[in-house]
Design a protein around this motif. Structure first.
Motif, PDB file in Angstrom:
ATOM      1  N   SER A   1       0.638  -1.266   0.028  1.00  0.00           N
ATOM      2  CA  SER A   1       0.052   0.072  -0.207  1.00  0.00           C
ATOM      3  C   SER A   1       0.752   1.249  -0.082  1.00  0.00           C
ATOM      4  O   SER A   1       0.523   2.290  -0.652  1.00  0.00           O
ATOM      5  N   VAL A   2       2.079   1.181   0.668  1.00  0.00           N
ATOM      6  CA  VAL A   2       2.931   2.155   0.781  1.00  0.00           C
ATOM      7  C   VAL A   2       3.642   2.504  -0.641  1.00  0.00           C
ATOM      8  O   VAL A   2       3.599   3.697  -1.129  1.00  0.00           O
ATOM      9  N   LYS A   3       4.056   1.231  -1.040  1.00  0.00           N
ATOM     10  CA  LYS A   3       4.507   1.549  -2.440  1.00  0.00           C
ATOM     11  C   LYS A   3       3.512   2.203  -3.428  1.00  0.00           C
ATOM     12  O   LYS A   3       3.812   2.927  -4.399  1.00  0.00           O
ATOM     13  N   ARG A   4       2.272   1.679  -3.462  1.00  0.00           N
ATOM     14  CA  ARG A   4       1.306   2.502  -4.198  1.00  0.00           C
ATOM     15  C   ARG A   4       1.193   3.879  -4.139  1.00  0.00           C
ATOM     16  O   ARG A   4       0.960   4.689  -4.876  1.00  0.00           O
ATOM     17  N   ALA A   5       1.258   4.211  -2.838  1.00  0.00           N
ATOM     18  CA  ALA A   5       1.220   5.656  -2.509  1.00  0.00           C
ATOM     19  C   ALA A   5       2.310   6.484  -2.974  1.00  0.00           C
ATOM     20  O   ALA A   5       2.315   7.281  -3.788  1.00  0.00           O
ATOM     21  N   LEU A   6       3.448   5.790  -2.872  1.00  0.00           N
ATOM     22  CA  LEU A   6       4.717   6.592  -3.560  1.00  0.00           C
ATOM     23  C   LEU A   6       4.777   6.568  -4.918  1.00  0.00           C
ATOM     24  O   LEU A   6       5.151   7.724  -5.803  1.00  0.00           O
ATOM     25  N   GLU A   7       3.897   5.419  -5.536  1.00  0.00           N
ATOM     26  CA  GLU A   7       4.055   5.366  -7.160  1.00  0.00           C
ATOM     27  C   GLU A   7       2.904   6.847  -7.564  1.00  0.00           C
ATOM     28  O   GLU A   7       3.462   7.443  -8.416  1.00  0.00           O
ATOM     29  N   ILE A   8       1.701   6.918  -6.854  1.00  0.00           N
ATOM     30  CA  ILE A   8       0.935   7.877  -7.190  1.00  0.00           C
ATOM     31  C   ILE A   8       1.764   9.353  -6.994  1.00  0.00           C
ATOM     32  O   ILE A   8       1.667  10.198  -7.707  1.00  0.00           O
ATOM     33  N   ALA A   9       2.580   9.490  -5.939  1.00  0.00           N
ATOM     34  CA  ALA A   9       3.128  10.642  -5.590  1.00  0.00           C
ATOM     35  C   ALA A   9       4.242  11.156  -6.772  1.00  0.00           C
ATOM     36  O   ALA A   9       4.231  12.236  -7.066  1.00  0.00           O
ATOM     37  N   ALA A  10       5.044  10.076  -7.075  1.00  0.00           N
ATOM     38  CA  ALA A  10       5.885  10.237  -8.069  1.00  0.00           C
ATOM     39  C   ALA A  10       5.424  10.466  -9.596  1.00  0.00           C
ATOM     40  O   ALA A  10       5.898  11.423 -10.344  1.00  0.00           O
ATOM     41  N   ALA A  11       4.113  10.170  -9.732  1.00  0.00           N
ATOM     42  CA  ALA A  11       3.529  10.050 -11.008  1.00  0.00           C
ATOM     43  C   ALA A  11       2.921  11.622 -11.025  1.00  0.00           C
ATOM     44  O   ALA A  11       2.829  12.121 -12.296  1.00  0.00           O
TER      45      ALA A  11
ATOM     46  N   SER B   1       9.776 -12.785   5.589  1.00  0.00           N
ATOM     47  CA  SER B   1      10.466 -14.176   5.173  1.00  0.00           C
ATOM     48  C   SER B   1      10.179 -14.643   3.971  1.00  0.00           C
ATOM     49  O   SER B   1      10.559 -15.809   3.567  1.00  0.00           O
ATOM     50  N   ALA B   2       9.138 -13.821   3.203  1.00  0.00           N
ATOM     51  CA  ALA B   2       8.894 -14.488   1.706  1.00  0.00           C
ATOM     52  C   ALA B   2      10.330 -14.529   1.055  1.00  0.00           C
ATOM     53  O   ALA B   2      11.026 -13.462   0.948  1.00  0.00           O
ATOM     54  N   GLY B   3      10.417 -15.356   0.108  1.00  0.00           N
ATOM     55  CA  GLY B   3      11.596 -15.371  -0.817  1.00  0.00           C
ATOM     56  C   GLY B   3      11.402 -14.686  -1.902  1.00  0.00           C
ATOM     57  O   GLY B   3      12.390 -14.110  -2.804  1.00  0.00           O
ATOM     58  N   CYS B   4       9.955 -14.271  -2.427  1.00  0.00           N
ATOM     59  CA  CYS B   4      10.050 -13.546  -3.802  1.00  0.00           C
ATOM     60  C   CYS B   4      10.104 -12.029  -3.541  1.00  0.00           C
ATOM     61  O   CYS B   4       9.870 -11.599  -2.582  1.00  0.00           O
ATOM     62  N   ALA B   5      10.874 -11.454  -4.431  1.00  0.00           N
ATOM     63  CA  ALA B   5      11.608  -9.829  -4.383  1.00  0.00           C
ATOM     64  C   ALA B   5      10.047  -9.025  -4.778  1.00  0.00           C
ATOM     65  O   ALA B   5       9.024  -9.542  -5.566  1.00  0.00           O
ATOM     66  N   GLY B   6       9.969  -7.807  -4.404  1.00  0.00           N
ATOM     67  CA  GLY B   6       9.006  -7.179  -4.684  1.00  0.00           C
ATOM     68  C   GLY B   6       8.982  -6.538  -6.242  1.00  0.00           C
ATOM     69  O   GLY B   6      10.152  -6.789  -6.817  1.00  0.00           O
ATOM     70  N   GLU B   7       8.050  -5.756  -6.677  1.00  0.00           N
ATOM     71  CA  GLU B   7       8.310  -5.181  -8.045  1.00  0.00           C
ATOM     72  C   GLU B   7       9.394  -4.333  -8.147  1.00  0.00           C
ATOM     73  O   GLU B   7       9.564  -3.449  -7.180  1.00  0.00           O
TER      74      GLU B   7
END
Length: 508
Positions: free
Chosen positions: A202-212, A398-404
Motif C-alpha cells: 500500500s505504501v509503494k502504491r502511494a509513493l507511485e502516485i506521488a511520483a506520477a 520471510s517471503a523469498g520472492c522479491a517485490g516489484e
C-alpha cells in the motif's frame, strides 16, 4: 600600460560579466585591488605574484592597479586569479595577444602556477555564450561541465604558462567536448531498488502516485517499518530529467560545489536529506550574498525530512512559500535573490513520541499533543499524501520472492507524466498535476455526480480545508492518469480521500 581581461561572477544561479582591468604604472611597488573585493579576492595579490614568479615570469615593479568592474557589486572567491595574472602579463608586455576580448577566463591559481577548479563554471559558460564570446579558459576539472554549452570552445588549461601560451598562439589546445546523448543514456548501477522492500504494498502504491503527479508525501509509522528505506528509493521511480531540467539542476550543484571533478551534468534527480538540526538559512539559503540552500539543491528532485517533528517549527514554516510557488526569495542587505525550488517534499515521522500509534502509546495526551503540535496545520495541508506505514508481518519479511522492481514502476510513472505533459502543453510552467492552479483544476478535474457526492460527504465528515479539497482533486487526477482514464471516477476520488484521512485520525 593597461590591459583588459573578460571574466564573470555569480549572482544567484546566474552569472554576470566582469571586466578585469590591470594597469601597471610608475611609483612604489604596490598592488591595489579595487571593485569591492572580499578577502579571497584581496589575497589573490599574493597568489598571483608568487604564481607568476614560479611560472618563469616577472611581477612588474611599480604601482599595479587591478579593478574589477562593475565596481559597485561585491566580488567573491578565488576565480579571478587566472584573469588577474593574464591581465598582469599583458599590462607588463610579457604577453602579446589579441584574443583577450574573445575569451572568458576563470580559475584559481596555486603558488606553483597550476590552475585549480572553482565553483559555478556552468552558469559562467552560459553567460559567455550569451555574450557572444568565442570560448572560455577553465581548470581541467571544470571543463566537462562547461562543455555542455553548445557553440562555445572550452579550453582546459593546466597552469598559467599554458594559458598564456595558448592566448599567444604558441600552443594549440583541443576544446573539451561532451556527448549529451551518452550522458543521458548511460546506465546506472544503483544499489537502491523497490524490489528490496518486503511487503508495504500500500505504501509503494502511494509513493507511485506521488511520483506520477509530483505530490508531497508524509510517511507516518512506528520505528523500523521502512519509512527511510522507502523514501530513499523514491528517486528510482521518478521520470528522467529533461535537458533543460538537468542544466538548471547542474547550475545549482555547480554553484554550491557539489559536482565531482570532471562531472559534466547532473542527469539523475537529486535526493537531499538534511539533518533535523538544520537552520532556516541551511534549508532556504543564506550568507551575506545569498547562496542556494537544501531546498534549491533538491530542485527537480526529492527533499526528505526524516523525524519531521524534530525540526524547529520556524524552519518548517519557511517551507510553505517554496512548496506553493516552486521558488524561494531571499532578501539581504546585498540584494534579493530568487532560487528555483520545485521539489517533492517527502517527510517521515512517528505517530507519537514513543513511536506507537495513539491508542497504544504510553505517552500522556499532553505529550502527544505537544509532539504533534510541532507541525502546523497549514504545512500539513500542503502535503498531498498522508501515508500510514504499518509494521511488516513476519510472513512478508520471510517471503523469498522479491517485490516489484523500480524499473517497472518507473515505466508506469513515465506514462502518467507523459499524459500530463500533453495535457498542459500550452502551459510550460505546469510540469505535473501537483503544480495545477485553480484554473486547471476547473478545466481538468471535472467530477460526475457520484464522485461529487463522495467528496462532499468526506468534506463534511472530515472537515477538510479548501486547500485540502484542491489536493484531493489533484491526487485523484493523478490516480486517473495512472489508470489511463480521462475521467475522474468515484473510485479515484475514494482512493485520494484515503490519503487525506490519516492526519484526521491522529491530529483529530
Amino acid at each position: 600600460m593597461l590591459a583588459r581581461v573578460c571574466s564573470a561572477a555569480l549572482s544567484g544561479i546566474d552569472a554576470y560579466p566582469i571586466e578585469v582591468e590591470v594597469n601597471v604604472g610608475w611609483g612604489d611597488t604596490i598592488i591595489v585591488v579595487l571593485g569591492l573585493p572580499d578577502a579571497a579576492v584581496k589575497e589573490s595579490r599574493d597568489r598571483v605574484a608568487t604564481a607568476l614568479s614560479n611560472s618563469g615570469y616577472k611581477f612588474p615593479m611599480g604601482r599595479t592597479t587591478i579593478n574589477l568592474a562593475p565596481a559597485d557589486i561585491r566580488k567573491e572567491g578565488p576565480s579571478f586569479d587566472l584573469p588577474i595574472a593574464i591581465g598582469t602579463l599583458a599590462a607588463s608586455e610579457q604577453l602579446e595577444t589579441d584574443q583577450l576580448d574573445h575569451f572568458v577566463l576563470v580559475g584559481e591559481l596555486a603558488l606553483t602556477g597550476a590552475v585549480r577548479p572553482v565553483k559555478g563554471v556552468l552558469p559562467i559558460a552560459l553567460r559567455a555564450k550569451a555574450d557572444g564570446k568565442t570560448g572560455i579558459l577553465v581548470p581541467p576539472e571544470n571543463a566537462a561541465e562547461a562543455a555542455v554549452v553548445a557553440g562555445l570552445a572550452v579550453i582546459p588549461v593546466q597552469n598559467l604558462r599554458e594559458a598564456a601560451s595558448f592566448l599567444e598562439g604558441a600552443v594549440q589546445i583541443a576544446p573539451t567536448k561532451v556527448d549529451l546523448a551518452t550522458l543521458f543514456n548511460q546506465s546506472w548501477d544503483d544499489d537502491l531498488d523497490f524490489a528490496d522492500v518486503k511487503g508495504q504494498e500500500s505504501v509503494k502504491r502511494a509513493l507511485e502516485i506521488a511520483a506520477a503527479g509530483g505530490h508531497n508525501a508524509l510517511l507516518i509509522g512506528p520505528p523500523g517499518t521502512g519509512k527511510s528505506m522507502l523514501a530513499k528509493r523514491l528517486p528510482t521511480i521518478l521520470p528522467p530529467l529533461t535537458l533543460e531540467g538537468a542544466l538548471e539542476t547542474t547550475k545549482i550543484h555547480s554553484i554550491v560545489g557539489l559536482l565531482r571533478p570532471g562531472q559534466a551534468l547532473v542527469t539523475r534527480r537529486p535526493f537531499r536529506a538534511p539533518h533535523h538540526t538544520a537552520s532556516d538559512a541551511g534549508l532556504l539559503g543564506g550568507n551575506i550574498n545569498p547562496t542556494p540552500g537544501e531546498i534549491s539543491v533538491a530542485h527537480n528532485g526529492v527533499l526528505f525530512l526524516d523525524e519531521l517533528p524534530e525540526f524547529k517549527r520556524s524552519v518548517l514554516e519557511t517551507l510553505r512559500q517554496p512548496i506553493e510557488e516552486g521558488h524561494v526569495t531571499i532578501s539581504r542587505a546585498a540584494g534579493t535573490m530568487t532560487f528555483p525550488a520545485q521539489f517533492m517534499l517527502v517527510a517521515a515521522m512517528n505517530p507519537t513520541p514513543d513511536g506507537k500509534m495513539p491508542g497504544e502509546s504510553k505517552c500522556s495526551p499532553r505529550e502527544i499533543q505537544h509532539y504533534l503540535g510541532r507541525i502546523s496545520g497549514p504545512l500539513l495541508d500542503r502535503i498531498d499524501l498522508h501515508i500510514e506505514v504499518p509494521a511488516v508481518k513476519f510472513r512478508e519479511m520471510s517471503a523469498g520472492c522479491a517485490g516489484e522492481a523500480s524499473e517497472i514502476i518507473r515505466q508506469r510513472v513515465v506514462t502518467a507524466r507523459q499524459r500530463q505533459i500533453e495535457r498542459f502543453g500550452s502551459r510550460p510552467k505546469i510540469t505535473c498535476n501537483a503544480r495545477m492552479g485553480s484554473k486547471e483544476l476547473k478545466q481538468y478535474c471535472d467530477l460526475d455526480e457520484t464522485a461529487k457526492g463522495m467528496l462532499q460527504m468526506a468534506m463534511n465528515d472530515l472537515n477538510f480545508s479548501a486547500r485540502g479539497y484542491d489536493r484531493i482533486l489533484k491526487v485523484a487526477r493523478t490516480i486517473a492518469d495512472l489508470a489511463a482514464s480521462e475521467t475522474i471516477t468515484a473510485d479515484h476520488i475514494g482512493e485520494a480521500i484515503q490519503f487525506r484521512s490519516l492526519d484526521r485520525q491522529i491530529w483529530g
